[in-house]
Design a protein around this motif. Structure first.
Motif, PDB file in Angstrom:
ATOM      1  N   PHE A 187       0.860  -1.188   0.000  1.00  0.00           N
ATOM      2  CA  PHE A 187       0.000   0.000   0.000  1.00  0.00           C
ATOM      3  C   PHE A 187       0.894   1.234   0.000  1.00  0.00           C
ATOM      4  N   PRO A 188       0.366   2.401  -0.450  1.00  0.00           N
ATOM      5  CA  PRO A 188       1.201   3.602  -0.479  1.00  0.00           C
ATOM      6  C   PRO A 188       1.495   4.170   0.901  1.00  0.00           C
ATOM      7  N   GLY A 189       0.514   4.102   1.825  1.00  0.00           N
ATOM      8  CA  GLY A 189       0.683   4.734   3.125  1.00  0.00           C
ATOM      9  C   GLY A 189       0.644   6.246   3.010  1.00  0.00           C
ATOM     10  N   SER A 190       0.575   6.930   4.165  1.00  0.00           N
ATOM     11  CA  SER A 190       0.533   8.395   4.215  1.00  0.00           C
ATOM     12  C   SER A 190      -0.555   8.958   3.306  1.00  0.00           C
ATOM     13  N   MET A 191      -1.758   8.394   3.440  1.00  0.00           N
ATOM     14  CA  MET A 191      -2.893   8.884   2.673  1.00  0.00           C
ATOM     15  C   MET A 191      -4.176   8.711   3.461  1.00  0.00           C
ATOM     16  N   VAL A 192      -5.097   9.594   3.227  1.00  0.00           N
ATOM     17  CA  VAL A 192      -6.500   9.504   3.658  1.00  0.00           C
ATOM     18  C   VAL A 192      -6.698   9.749   5.151  1.00  0.00           C
ATOM     19  N   GLY A 193      -5.790   9.239   5.978  1.00  0.00           N
ATOM     20  CA  GLY A 193      -5.941   9.402   7.420  1.00  0.00           C
ATOM     21  C   GLY A 193      -6.025   8.063   8.128  1.00  0.00           C
ATOM     22  N   PRO A 194      -6.331   8.077   9.436  1.00  0.00           N
ATOM     23  CA  PRO A 194      -6.357   6.849  10.236  1.00  0.00           C
ATOM     24  C   PRO A 194      -7.318   5.790   9.700  1.00  0.00           C
ATOM     25  N   ILE A 195      -8.380   6.220   9.031  1.00  0.00           N
ATOM     26  CA  ILE A 195      -9.336   5.230   8.522  1.00  0.00           C
ATOM     27  C   ILE A 195      -8.675   4.287   7.511  1.00  0.00           C
ATOM     28  N   PHE A 196      -7.669   4.786   6.793  1.00  0.00           N
ATOM     29  CA  PHE A 196      -6.974   3.941   5.821  1.00  0.00           C
ATOM     30  C   PHE A 196      -6.187   2.838   6.537  1.00  0.00           C
ATOM     31  N   SER A 197      -5.561   3.180   7.651  1.00  0.00           N
ATOM     32  CA  SER A 197      -4.846   2.175   8.441  1.00  0.00           C
ATOM     33  C   SER A 197      -5.807   1.094   8.931  1.00  0.00           C
ATOM     34  N   ASP A 198      -6.975   1.541   9.400  1.00  0.00           N
ATOM     35  CA  ASP A 198      -7.975   0.591   9.884  1.00  0.00           C
ATOM     36  C   ASP A 198      -8.428  -0.342   8.767  1.00  0.00           C
ATOM     37  N   GLN A 199      -8.632   0.224   7.587  1.00  0.00           N
ATOM     38  CA  GLN A 199      -9.085  -0.591   6.456  1.00  0.00           C
ATOM     39  C   GLN A 199      -8.010  -1.589   6.025  1.00  0.00           C
ATOM     40  N   ILE A 200      -6.757  -1.155   6.023  1.00  0.00           N
ATOM     41  CA  ILE A 200      -5.666  -2.069   5.675  1.00  0.00           C
ATOM     42  C   ILE A 200      -5.631  -3.245   6.642  1.00  0.00           C
TER      43      ILE A 200
END
Length: 330
Positions: A187-200
């Motif tokens: 994944f690219p990381g450093s995008m969208v915010g904490p919700i992206f981490s949760d989704q990953i």
């Protein structure tokens, strides 16, 4: 491979050099060598890490992104090419399987490409992301299913998908039917915010459970200075923060080591391959838990370059039973 063996793996969370492919590649080589000293046999890097993920396309309107888009072309990697050769030689020297994400330039197009090098240094798989996501469609061409393969390596059967390809259940199933043992996600990381981490987290843990395999996941990370260099608009800078989760997951859906959610770092841990059978004993999605007489998957393995078909038709069923229907010509 023997399922009784233990494989030591590494997942790298790094910030790219946003100025050149050479700078990012230096960090790749350094991370491989460092992980090798720690006994790692496989390492995974973030999505399109060389030269860098096109973060600019997420926050800049197309009409203003021409300069950065052209710069990405100038820094993109050709396969084969000197960058690929350098990584292969390093993989051989360190006797390590390497999974690297690149921006691949093929004449007038760029692709989100994943490369898998065996510990011999040989490039055993090159695949392109089948569908770029949202803003990425302005940057990358579409890949095909010829790369939806599991690579046979010294550490076992290794598969790879990039980012939201994990939301395409048929793409994941294509790898599952080939009995992947270690799934490498980027994944690219450093995008969208904490919700992206949760989704990953949800996504990679679900795949580990459903496939009965290990997942080694890598995301990139941007420093505050890098974010400011991409956009001076403070209101947009928040869209390039957080969203990182570099992690290693067991076939039981558990984190094997504390994940990295911020900053640079490399996770290293051991995979007990007996856990694959332990999981599949109860639920083998492509074996005793499958219903091929009800559901099957058709894979078009034709390879395309520059939108031209270069292989004959090769439709393959990924189920255990498949009947190809032909039109009634009567």
């Amino acid at each position: 491979m023997s399922h009784s063996r233990v494989v030591r793996v590494a997942a790298a969370q790094l910030s790219p050099d946003l100025q050149s492919a050479a700078g990012s590649l230096d960090k790749v080589i350094g991370a491989i060598e460092d992980a090798s000293r720690k006994g790692a046999e496989l390492i995974v890097f973030p999505e399109t890490f060389v030269p860098y993920y096109p973060y600019f396309s997420f926050v800049c309107p197309p009409v203003k992104s021409g300069k950065e888009h052209l710069r990405l072309y100038e820094n993109a990697v050709k396969v084969p090419g000197p960058e690929v050769k350098r990584v292969g030689l390093c993989a051989k020297r360190c006797e390590m399987v390497v999974v690297l994400g690149i921006n691949e330039r093929d004449h007038g197009s760029i692709y989100n490409t994943q490369l898998i090098f065996d510990a011999t240094g040989d490039l055993v798989l090159k695949r392109r992301k089948i569908t770029p996501t949202f803003h990425e469609r302005m940057i990358w061409g579409q890949g095909d299913a010829s790369g939806l393969k599991v690579a046979e390596t010294v550490v076992g059967k290794v598969g790879a998908l990039a980012c939201w390809e994990h939301y395409n259940p048929l793409a994941r199933y294509a790898l599952m039917t080939q009995h992947e043992e270690i799934h490498c996600s980027q994944f690219p990381g450093s995008m969208v915010g904490p919700i992206f981490s949760d989704q990953i987290d949800v996504t990679i843990r679900h795949h580990a459970l459903e496939s009965g395999c290990f997942v080694v996941n890598s995301t990139g990370w941007l420093s505050e200075q890098q974010i400011e260099s991409i956009t001076e608009d403070i209101s947009l800078q928040s869209a390039l923060k957080d969203g990182c989760l570099t992690a290693i997951i067991s076939p039981e859906g558990k984190h094997l080591v504390e994940p990295i959610s911020a900053g640079e770092g490399v996770l290293v841990t051991d995979l007990d391959m007996t856990l694959i059978t332990k999981r599949k004993r109860m639920m083998d999605s492509v074996g005793h838990y499958a219903r091929p007489e009800l559901l099957s998957l058709l894979i078009n393995e034709e390879k395309y370059e520059n939108n031209h078909q270069i292989a004959t038709h090769n439709h393959q069923s990924a189920g255990l039973k498949f009947t190809k229907e032909t039109p009634d010509e009567s």
